[in-house]
Write a protein that holds these residues in place. Structure first.
Motif, PDB file in Angstrom:
ATOM      1  N   LEU A  23       0.837  -1.208   0.000  1.00 38.85           N
ATOM      2  CA  LEU A  23       0.000   0.000   0.000  1.00 38.85           C
ATOM      3  C   LEU A  23       0.871   1.258   0.000  1.00 38.85           C
ATOM      4  O   LEU A  23       0.506   2.267  -0.610  1.00 38.85           O
ATOM      5  CB  LEU A  23      -0.932   0.003   1.218  1.00 38.85           C
ATOM      6  CG  LEU A  23      -1.832   1.243   1.377  1.00 38.85           C
ATOM      7  CD1 LEU A  23      -2.718   1.442   0.149  1.00 38.85           C
ATOM      8  CD2 LEU A  23      -2.693   1.128   2.635  1.00 38.85           C
ATOM      9  N   ARG A  32       1.336   3.076  -3.041  1.00 43.22           N
ATOM     10  CA  ARG A  32       0.115   3.653  -3.609  1.00 43.22           C
ATOM     11  C   ARG A  32      -0.477   4.700  -2.673  1.00 43.22           C
ATOM     12  O   ARG A  32      -1.666   4.993  -2.734  1.00 43.22           O
ATOM     13  CB  ARG A  32      -0.922   2.529  -3.845  1.00 43.22           C
ATOM     14  CG  ARG A  32      -0.435   1.400  -4.727  1.00 43.22           C
ATOM     15  CD  ARG A  32      -0.566   1.735  -6.188  1.00 43.22           C
ATOM     16  NE  ARG A  32      -1.924   2.127  -6.519  1.00 43.22           N
ATOM     17  CZ  ARG A  32      -2.245   2.901  -7.563  1.00 43.22           C
ATOM     18  NH1 ARG A  32      -1.274   3.388  -8.329  1.00 43.22           N
ATOM     19  NH2 ARG A  32      -3.493   3.217  -7.809  1.00 43.22           N
ATOM     20  N   ASP A  48      -3.947   5.189  -4.205  1.00 46.81           N
ATOM     21  CA  ASP A  48      -5.181   4.625  -3.641  1.00 46.81           C
ATOM     22  C   ASP A  48      -5.602   5.384  -2.382  1.00 46.81           C
ATOM     23  O   ASP A  48      -6.783   5.459  -2.063  1.00 46.81           O
ATOM     24  CB  ASP A  48      -4.981   3.152  -3.276  1.00 46.81           C
ATOM     25  CG  ASP A  48      -4.804   2.290  -4.510  1.00 46.81           C
ATOM     26  OD1 ASP A  48      -5.364   2.639  -5.569  1.00 46.81           O
ATOM     27  OD2 ASP A  48      -4.077   1.284  -4.423  1.00 46.81           O
ATOM     28  N   VAL A  49      -4.602   5.875  -1.654  1.00 48.67           N
ATOM     29  CA  VAL A  49      -4.871   6.569  -0.396  1.00 48.67           C
ATOM     30  C   VAL A  49      -3.976   7.805  -0.323  1.00 48.67           C
ATOM     31  O   VAL A  49      -2.791   7.730  -0.657  1.00 48.67           O
ATOM     32  CB  VAL A  49      -4.576   5.654   0.824  1.00 48.67           C
ATOM     33  CG1 VAL A  49      -4.865   6.394   2.129  1.00 48.67           C
ATOM     34  CG2 VAL A  49      -5.375   4.361   0.749  1.00 48.67           C
ATOM     35  N   GLU A  58      -9.492   8.172   0.349  1.00 45.59           N
ATOM     36  CA  GLU A  58      -9.252   6.793  -0.078  1.00 45.59           C
ATOM     37  C   GLU A  58     -10.145   6.425  -1.248  1.00 45.59           C
ATOM     38  O   GLU A  58     -11.311   6.863  -1.327  1.00 45.59           O
ATOM     39  CB  GLU A  58      -9.537   5.869   1.133  1.00 45.59           C
ATOM     40  CG  GLU A  58      -9.173   4.420   0.934  1.00 45.59           C
ATOM     41  CD  GLU A  58      -9.107   3.644   2.267  1.00 45.59           C
ATOM     42  OE1 GLU A  58      -9.244   4.261   3.352  1.00 45.59           O
ATOM     43  OE2 GLU A  58      -8.912   2.422   2.204  1.00 45.59           O
ATOM     44  N   ASP A  59      -9.615   5.625  -2.145  1.00 40.82           N
ATOM     45  CA  ASP A  59     -10.410   5.087  -3.243  1.00 40.82           C
ATOM     46  C   ASP A  59     -11.586   4.297  -2.652  1.00 40.82           C
ATOM     47  O   ASP A  59     -11.403   3.503  -1.727  1.00 40.82           O
ATOM     48  CB  ASP A  59      -9.530   4.185  -4.113  1.00 40.82           C
ATOM     49  CG  ASP A  59     -10.325   3.485  -5.183  1.00 40.82           C
ATOM     50  OD1 ASP A  59     -10.649   4.142  -6.188  1.00 40.82           O
ATOM     51  OD2 ASP A  59     -10.656   2.296  -5.001  1.00 40.82           O
ATOM     52  N   TYR A  60     -12.775   4.533  -3.176  1.00 39.73           N
ATOM     53  CA  TYR A  60     -13.988   3.940  -2.604  1.00 39.73           C
ATOM     54  C   TYR A  60     -13.904   2.410  -2.548  1.00 39.73           C
ATOM     55  O   TYR A  60     -14.195   1.795  -1.518  1.00 39.73           O
ATOM     56  CB  TYR A  60     -15.203   4.380  -3.438  1.00 39.73           C
ATOM     57  CG  TYR A  60     -16.504   3.746  -3.036  1.00 39.73           C
ATOM     58  CD1 TYR A  60     -17.139   4.100  -1.843  1.00 39.73           C
ATOM     59  CD2 TYR A  60     -17.113   2.788  -3.855  1.00 39.73           C
ATOM     60  CE1 TYR A  60     -18.346   3.514  -1.481  1.00 39.73           C
ATOM     61  CE2 TYR A  60     -18.324   2.200  -3.493  1.00 39.73           C
ATOM     62  CZ  TYR A  60     -18.936   2.566  -2.304  1.00 39.73           C
ATOM     63  OH  TYR A  60     -20.123   1.990  -1.950  1.00 39.73           O
ATOM     64  N   ASP A  61     -13.479   1.801  -3.648  1.00 40.80           N
ATOM     65  CA  ASP A  61     -13.413   0.334  -3.673  1.00 40.80           C
ATOM     66  C   ASP A  61     -12.393  -0.190  -2.665  1.00 40.80           C
ATOM     67  O   ASP A  61     -12.618  -1.207  -2.014  1.00 40.80           O
ATOM     68  CB  ASP A  61     -13.054  -0.156  -5.085  1.00 40.80           C
ATOM     69  CG  ASP A  61     -14.168   0.135  -6.081  1.00 40.80           C
ATOM     70  OD1 ASP A  61     -15.349   0.176  -5.658  1.00 40.80           O
ATOM     71  OD2 ASP A  61     -13.862   0.341  -7.273  1.00 40.80           O
ATOM     72  N   HIS A  62     -11.284   0.541  -2.549  1.00 34.66           N
ATOM     73  CA  HIS A  62     -10.244   0.158  -1.594  1.00 34.66           C
ATOM     74  C   HIS A  62     -10.790   0.234  -0.171  1.00 34.66           C
ATOM     75  O   HIS A  62     -10.579  -0.679   0.639  1.00 34.66           O
ATOM     76  CB  HIS A  62      -9.035   1.092  -1.767  1.00 34.66           C
ATOM     77  CG  HIS A  62      -7.820   0.682  -1.003  1.00 34.66           C
ATOM     78  ND1 HIS A  62      -7.606   1.057   0.314  1.00 34.66           N
ATOM     79  CD2 HIS A  62      -6.762  -0.085  -1.360  1.00 34.66           C
ATOM     80  CE1 HIS A  62      -6.450   0.544   0.722  1.00 34.66           C
ATOM     81  NE2 HIS A  62      -5.918  -0.149  -0.273  1.00 34.66           N
ATOM     82  N   ALA A  63     -11.516   1.300   0.109  1.00 34.61           N
ATOM     83  CA  ALA A  63     -12.077   1.482   1.448  1.00 34.61           C
ATOM     84  C   ALA A  63     -13.119   0.401   1.757  1.00 34.61           C
ATOM     85  O   ALA A  63     -13.140  -0.165   2.853  1.00 34.61           O
ATOM     86  CB  ALA A  63     -12.705   2.874   1.567  1.00 34.61           C
ATOM     87  N   ALA A  91     -13.335  -2.561   0.415  1.00 33.99           N
ATOM     88  CA  ALA A  91     -12.700  -3.886   0.493  1.00 33.99           C
ATOM     89  C   ALA A  91     -12.103  -4.154   1.868  1.00 33.99           C
ATOM     90  O   ALA A  91     -12.085  -5.290   2.334  1.00 33.99           O
ATOM     91  CB  ALA A  91     -11.627  -4.002  -0.600  1.00 33.99           C
ATOM     92  N   ARG A  92     -11.639  -3.100   2.518  1.00 36.06           N
ATOM     93  CA  ARG A  92     -11.024  -3.330   3.826  1.00 36.06           C
ATOM     94  C   ARG A  92     -11.988  -2.990   4.975  1.00 36.06           C
ATOM     95  O   ARG A  92     -11.612  -2.998   6.141  1.00 36.06           O
ATOM     96  CB  ARG A  92      -9.706  -2.560   3.955  1.00 36.06           C
ATOM     97  CG  ARG A  92      -9.837  -1.058   4.044  1.00 36.06           C
ATOM     98  CD  ARG A  92      -8.496  -0.370   4.197  1.00 36.06           C
ATOM     99  NE  ARG A  92      -8.698   1.058   4.456  1.00 36.06           N
ATOM    100  CZ  ARG A  92      -8.843   1.598   5.665  1.00 36.06           C
ATOM    101  NH1 ARG A  92      -8.778   0.846   6.746  1.00 36.06           N
ATOM    102  NH2 ARG A  92      -9.054   2.889   5.800  1.00 36.06           N
TER     103      ARG A  92
END
Lengths: 402, 89
Positions: free
Chosen positions: A95, A98, A182-183, A234-239, A241-242
């Motif tokens: 991460l 990114r 991504d963040v 943060e990227d929405y999908d990344h957020a 997903a975690r």
């Protein structure tokens, strides 16, 4: 294009040393503008400001670290630690590549500059502290965020005077949308309440000696503050997903230029910034419930900003809640948009719109619902946060609930 | 400072900011009329303060608040006269 959400927030500002303290103060309408407690205040003609109180650097940093940290870097680090903690994030090696940081700042390390200039000019010394340059450089707080959290992606500091934070956050959002990261840690920091920092503003004759009364007919200028706020974008999908906590979506952002005067704002520049933020967010004038105004309390800004809001929102302008939280925390210059974004998050998530304090007399040129003096409960679906800087540089953020 | 020189000195300061010859600045001219905008006025006040060693209570947000009339060359001269007298010694 990717969606961007806010998954963490942190702050240290005149209203509080954390986000919960700040929300509580905003909801109560606490005013942190007080008599200044700084060296040589007796030689200032403006003797009020909003200082960060109760902050002990040694509670946060060891002595070795402090030799390298100007006050504005200390603020940024303390705010970022809270934000990273709230986001439940640590930058693992994958991460880290990114993940980056973009902060806004206007003055650089003013305490360091003031002390060094005083030593060589007034004190007649022929040397300054060896870390003067790394302490005062404007990118220092951003650099310390990368070092503290091991961020290996893009990092830099944005400087556009009073819009620095909003430009920084708009830039950070654009970088995530564009796939550069991504963040991003983003927001702003400022620590300009030094003798030299206030003297410079004093010279321009726009500071109030009595308080910040934005949108009030009796307003007579701005009041300086200091502090920082840092957010995890943060990227929405990344957020998702975690399983990160999502505070809001950065639905839109805009940057425009007046191309007019170095200090006098234009209605057209402010209006185009708000209109473009709405367009970018896919929002119509009827979708926004709250605007955190630039609302400096100067004669020119508040009049121009009101006219610009009316131009963009038309008849819906009368349904909007518009407040200037600078009346509470002062004008944090390069850090102000970041602290004001907290007011927006509070409005969205808690349904509490912070007030415009010290409102006494209506000004026909500022005839909006400015949430006078006490906070208001309201259902808030979307917000705008305005910043219109000297230089005619405008940046507006649009946040929505997710 | 000899108060007799105030009109001439003030006119020179205003003319300099307006990029005019002092002879072309009429005593009854408005500051706006000789092309001074708000920034120009702030610079004039700074020059006046430095030249006469006085403090001019001026806030750009509320130009009338200090009780001074700074609309014409003559009124600025009168304001400076008053301040020099009040702040003498």
């Amino acid at each position: 294009m990717g969606r961007v959400v806010i998954t963490g927030a942190g702050t240290i500002n005149p209203l509080g040393l954390s986000v919960p303290e700040t929300y509580a103060a905003l909801a109560r309408g606490d005013c942190a503008i007080k008599p200044l407690d700084i060296p040589l205040v007796e030689r200032l003609s403006v003797k009020i400001g909003a200082q960060v109180a109760g902050f002990r650097p040694s509670d946060h940093f060891d002595a070795k670290a402090l030799t390298l940290l100007d006050r504005f870097s200390q603020f940024a680090l303390v705010a970022a630690r809270e934000a990273m903690g709230a986001a439940g994030l640590s930058a693992d090696p994958e991460l880290a590549r990114r993940m980056g940081a973009v902060l806004g700042n206007s003055g650089g390390g003013m305490t360091t500059q003031d002390e060094a200039f005083r030593a060589v000019y007034e004190g007649g010394k022929n040397r300054v502290h060896p870390f003067t340059v790394p302490r005062l450089m404007s990118n220092a707080p951003t650099a310390y965020l990368t070092m503290e959290f091991g961020l290996r992606g893009p990092s830099f500091t944005v400087s556009s005077a009073c819009a620095s934070s909003n430009h920084a956050m708009a830039q950070a959002a654009a970088m995530i949308r564009g796939g550069l990261a991504d963040v991003m840690l983003t927001g702003g920091t400022e620590a300009m309440l030094t003798f030299g920092g206030i003297k410079a503003w004093e010279g321009l004759r726009v500071l109030s000696q009595t308080g910040c009364r934005a949108f009030c007919a009796s307003r007579d200028g701005m009041v300086q503050g200091e502090g920082a706020a840092v957010f995890v974008f943060e990227d929405y999908d990344h957020a998702r997903a975690r399983g990160a906590p999502i505070l809001a979506e950065v639905a839109g952002a805009s940057m425009t230029s007046d191309a007019g005067d170095i200090v006098v704002p234009t209605q057209a520049g402010a209006a185009s910034a708000m209109a473009r933020a709405l367009l970018d967010a896919g929002l119509g004038p009827g979708d926004v419930d709250y605007i955190n105004a630039h609302g400096t309390g100067t004669a020119a800004n508040d009049r121009t900003e009101t006219a610009a809001i009316r131009e963009v929102f038309g008849p819906r302008a009368d349904d909007l809640l518009v407040s200037s939280t600078k009346t509470l925390h002062g004008h944090l210059i390069g850090g102000t948009g970041a602290v004001e974004l907290l007011a927006c998050l509070m409005a969205l998530n808690e349904g509490v719109v912070p007030p415009t304090a010290h409102y006494r007399d209506p000004d026909p040129a500022c005839d909006l619902d400015i949430v006078a003096n006490t906070a208001r409960r309201a259902k808030v679906r979307a917000v705008l946060s305005n910043a219109f800087a000297f230089g005619g540089m405008n940046a507006v953020l649009a946040l929505t609930k997710v | 400072m000899n108060t007799d020189t105030i009109p001439e000195t003030v006119t020179r300061i205003l003319a300099e900011q307006a990029l005019l010859d002092p002879e072309d600045v009429a005593r009854d001219a408005t500051l706006e009329g000789i092309g001074l905008d708000s920034l120009g006025l702030v610079e004039c006040i700074f020059a006046i303060e430095e030249t006469f060693d006085i403090t001019v209570p001026f806030n750009a947000n509320d130009p009338e608040a200090g009780g001074l009339d700074l609309t014409t060359v003559d009124s600025v001269i009168e304001a400076v006269r008053g301040l020099v007298k009040a702040q003498a010694g």
